[in-house]
Every structure is written in structure tokens, then in C-alpha cells.
Write a protein that holds these residues in place. Structure first.
Motif, mmCIF file in Angstrom:
data_model
loop_
_atom_site.group_PDB
_atom_site.id
_atom_site.type_symbol
_atom_site.label_atom_id
_atom_site.label_comp_id
_atom_site.label_asym_id
_atom_site.label_seq_id
_atom_site.Cartn_x
_atom_site.Cartn_y
_atom_site.Cartn_z
ATOM 1 N N ALA A 1 -2.300 -7.598 -9.770
ATOM 2 C CA ALA A 1 -2.278 -6.408 -8.898
ATOM 3 C C ALA A 1 -1.683 -6.654 -7.518
ATOM 4 N N GLY A 2 -0.914 -7.717 -7.344
ATOM 5 C CA GLY A 2 -0.272 -7.958 -6.051
ATOM 6 C C GLY A 2 0.786 -6.903 -5.752
ATOM 7 N N SER A 3 0.863 -6.485 -4.489
ATOM 8 C CA SER A 3 1.808 -5.436 -4.090
ATOM 9 C C SER A 3 2.906 -6.000 -3.195
ATOM 10 N N GLY B 1 -12.914 3.769 -0.613
ATOM 11 C CA GLY B 1 -13.914 2.938 0.038
ATOM 12 C C GLY B 1 -13.454 1.505 0.207
ATOM 13 N N LEU B 2 -12.775 0.967 -0.799
ATOM 14 C CA LEU B 2 -12.295 -0.408 -0.723
ATOM 15 C C LEU B 2 -11.086 -0.533 0.207
ATOM 16 N N TYR B 3 -10.213 0.478 0.217
ATOM 17 C CA TYR B 3 -9.112 0.463 1.187
ATOM 18 C C TYR B 3 -9.673 0.453 2.612
ATOM 19 N N ARG B 4 -10.711 1.245 2.819
ATOM 20 C CA ARG B 4 -11.321 1.295 4.154
ATOM 21 C C ARG B 4 -11.927 -0.066 4.525
ATOM 22 N N GLU B 5 -12.580 -0.677 3.556
ATOM 23 C CA GLU B 5 -13.172 -1.997 3.806
ATOM 24 C C GLU B 5 -12.100 -3.015 4.182
ATOM 25 N N ALA B 6 -11.016 -3.032 3.409
ATOM 26 C CA ALA B 6 -9.935 -3.983 3.695
ATOM 27 C C ALA B 6 -9.265 -3.664 5.029
ATOM 28 N N ALA B 7 -9.078 -2.373 5.323
ATOM 29 C CA ALA B 7 -8.462 -1.968 6.583
ATOM 30 C C ALA B 7 -9.318 -2.395 7.768
ATOM 31 N N THR B 8 -10.631 -2.247 7.624
ATOM 32 C CA THR B 8 -11.557 -2.658 8.686
ATOM 33 C C THR B 8 -11.438 -4.148 8.957
ATOM 34 N N ARG B 9 -11.076 -4.899 7.918
ATOM 35 C CA ARG B 9 -10.919 -6.350 8.062
ATOM 36 C C ARG B 9 -9.489 -6.740 8.450
ATOM 37 N N GLY B 10 -8.699 -5.734 8.849
ATOM 38 C CA GLY B 10 -7.375 -6.011 9.384
ATOM 39 C C GLY B 10 -6.231 -6.026 8.401
ATOM 40 N N HIS B 11 -6.455 -5.576 7.169
ATOM 41 C CA HIS B 11 -5.401 -5.590 6.148
ATOM 42 C C HIS B 11 -4.489 -4.377 6.345
ATOM 43 N N THR B 12 -3.266 -4.614 6.792
ATOM 44 C CA THR B 12 -2.389 -3.503 7.205
ATOM 45 C C THR B 12 -1.910 -2.643 6.037
ATOM 46 N N ALA B 13 -1.639 -3.252 4.885
ATOM 47 C CA ALA B 13 -1.211 -2.437 3.737
ATOM 48 C C ALA B 13 -2.328 -1.497 3.310
ATOM 49 N N GLY C 1 2.761 -4.731 13.172
ATOM 50 C CA GLY C 1 3.967 -5.330 12.615
ATOM 51 C C GLY C 1 4.201 -5.111 11.141
ATOM 52 N N ASP C 2 3.490 -4.164 10.551
ATOM 53 C CA ASP C 2 3.652 -3.897 9.125
ATOM 54 C C ASP C 2 4.814 -2.929 8.904
ATOM 55 N N PRO C 3 5.863 -3.330 8.156
ATOM 56 C CA PRO C 3 7.007 -2.437 7.931
ATOM 57 C C PRO C 3 6.628 -1.146 7.220
ATOM 58 N N GLY C 4 5.677 -1.214 6.272
ATOM 59 C CA GLY C 4 5.229 -0.005 5.592
ATOM 60 C C GLY C 4 4.521 0.935 6.546
ATOM 61 N N GLY C 5 3.784 0.373 7.485
ATOM 62 C CA GLY C 5 3.136 1.183 8.506
ATOM 63 C C GLY C 5 4.154 1.850 9.405
ATOM 64 N N ALA C 6 5.197 1.098 9.773
ATOM 65 C CA ALA C 6 6.270 1.659 10.605
ATOM 66 C C ALA C 6 6.978 2.793 9.877
ATOM 67 N N TYR C 7 7.193 2.613 8.593
ATOM 68 C CA TYR C 7 7.846 3.644 7.774
ATOM 69 C C TYR C 7 6.997 4.915 7.726
ATOM 70 N N ALA C 8 5.691 4.742 7.464
ATOM 71 C CA ALA C 8 4.791 5.893 7.409
ATOM 72 C C ALA C 8 4.683 6.577 8.764
ATOM 73 N N LEU C 9 4.674 5.773 9.831
ATOM 74 C CA LEU C 9 4.595 6.351 11.171
ATOM 75 C C LEU C 9 5.874 7.120 11.503
ATOM 76 N N GLY C 10 7.009 6.613 11.030
ATOM 77 C CA GLY C 10 8.261 7.336 11.213
ATOM 78 C C GLY C 10 8.210 8.712 10.580
ATOM 79 N N PHE C 11 7.677 8.789 9.367
ATOM 80 C CA PHE C 11 7.532 10.084 8.703
ATOM 81 C C PHE C 11 6.561 10.980 9.464
ATOM 82 N N ALA C 12 5.481 10.378 9.963
ATOM 83 C CA ALA C 12 4.491 11.174 10.693
ATOM 84 C C ALA C 12 5.127 11.821 11.919
#
Length: 203
Positions: free
Chosen positions: A43-45, A103-115, A144-155
Motif C-alpha cells: 500500500a505504499g503511495s 480517522g487514520l488519516y487524521r491520526e497520521a496528519a497529527t503526527r506530521g505525515h504530510t501526504a 514542503g510536500d509537492p502534493g500539498g502545494a498542488y492541492a493548495l494551488g487548486f484551492a
């Protein structure tokens, strides 16, 4: 007699080592790979900057759910890293278990996981929480997450959670593209055109 005793000792040692190998393999998931590595393989992305690069990334929709859920659940229960939490969430999301995935995405995000921030942001956006989504996109992008930058660009382009701003959209699409987010390069061209048009109209 000595030959018989020697043969018995040799047989006993062979059984001992065979048993040790079987126990080791069972602890590793039965195929010789540690359970965490099995989760990474299943399940690696490619969007995950912390992905275990010993394995090829698995595209969205291409996760083999039985294998991924089994391995990632075990790795998660064993105290897995934020990456493991994110990968389990991916598998659950593909399997339609959206609440558990969120819930798990939130948990990982809280621990600093940018994806995970980006994935959680998309889920919040789909649920009608643009402000929450924007905050997560910005947090991931500024980390510094490129996917985050991409999503923010759309926002910024579409006014999701913040006023539309074509110049900021272009900036973040550029950032995503320079960070290796290939699809962003296509959007950059149009964002620049929109920015230029907005600039012309304001003179």
C-alpha cells in the motif's frame, strides 16, 4: 553406536533450526518479510515522501485489499510509524470504509505525515468543510510536500477555503512542479495565464 548417536544429534539440530526458521517466518508474516515491509509493498503511495522505496508505489485503486489490510493492520497494531497508519488508511479508503480511513488519516496528519494531511483535506473538502481542507493543504505545502502545494494551488485557483487568487495559485503550482509533482506542470501554464489575465484586468 557412535554413528547412531551422531545421526540423532544431527537430526535434532536440523529440527531445531527448521523450527526456528518457521517461527521467524511466522513472525515476519510467513513469507520472510517483516510485516511492516509487507504493508509497504502492498500500500505504499508515490505521494508519500516517507515511502519505503525498496518497493514500487501502488497506485490509487490498485491496492490488493486482502493483502494490504492484513499486513497493514498487523503493522499498525505493532506500533507502526505514521507511514503505516497512512497506508492502512489508503487501503480502508479504497475498500469504502471512509470513516475509519478518515480517522487514520487524521491520526497520521497529527503526527506530521504530510501526504495524510492532503488526503484528509480532500475528504473534508468533499464533506463540505473547505476551511478545514485549506488549512491542511497549506500545512502540507508549507512543510514542503509537492502534493500539498498542488492541492493548495487548486484551492487558491478555485477559492476553496480562501478567496480565489490566481497569482498564489500559480506560485503553488510552480512549487509543486519544481518538487516533482508532474501533473502540476500542466496546471501551471493555465494558472499563469489566469494570473496574467487578472493582472491585466486590474490595471
Amino acid at each position: 553406536m557412535q554413528n547412531v548417536v551422531h545421526a540423532m544429534k544431527t537430526g535434532a539440530m536440523a529440527l531445531f533450526f527448521t523450527g526456528a526458521v518457521l517461527v521467524s517466518q511466522a513472525q515476519a508474516g510467513g513469507n520472510g518479510m517483516p510485516i511492516e515491509a509487507q504493508c509497504d509493498a502492498a500500500a505504499g503511495s508515490r505521494d508519500d515522501r516517507t515511502r519505503n522505496t525498496d518497493f514500487a508505489p501502488v497506485e490509487d485503486g490498485g491496492i490488493k485489499l486482502g493483502m494490504a489490510l492484513s499486513a497493514c493492520r498487523e503493522a499498525y497494531k505493532a506500533g507502526g510509524k505514521p507511514r503505516i497508519t497512512f497506508q492502512l488508511a489508503r487501503a480502508l479508503e479504497q475498500g469504502g470504509q471512509l470513516l475509519a480511513a478518515q480517522g487514520l488519516y487524521r491520526e497520521a496528519a497529527t503526527r506530521g505525515h504530510t501526504a495524510a494531511m492532503v488526503r484528509l483535506g480532500r475528504m473534508l473538502q468533499e464533506k463540505g468543510d473547505p476551511s478545514g481542507a485549506f488549512a491542511l493543504y497549506r500545512r502540507a505545502a508549507e512543510a514542503g510536500d509537492p502534493g500539498g502545494a498542488y492541492a493548495l494551488g487548486f484551492a487558491y485557483r478555485d477559492g476553496i477555503g480562501a478567496p480565489a487568487d490566481a497569482r498564489k495559485a500559480a506560485l503553488w503550482f510552480d512549487t509543486a512542479a519544481s518538487g516533482g509533482y508532474e501533473v502540476a506542470a500542466l496546471k501551471t501554464k493555465f494558472a499563469h495565464q489566469d494570473g496574467a489575465a487578472a493582472g491585466t484586468g486590474s490595471r
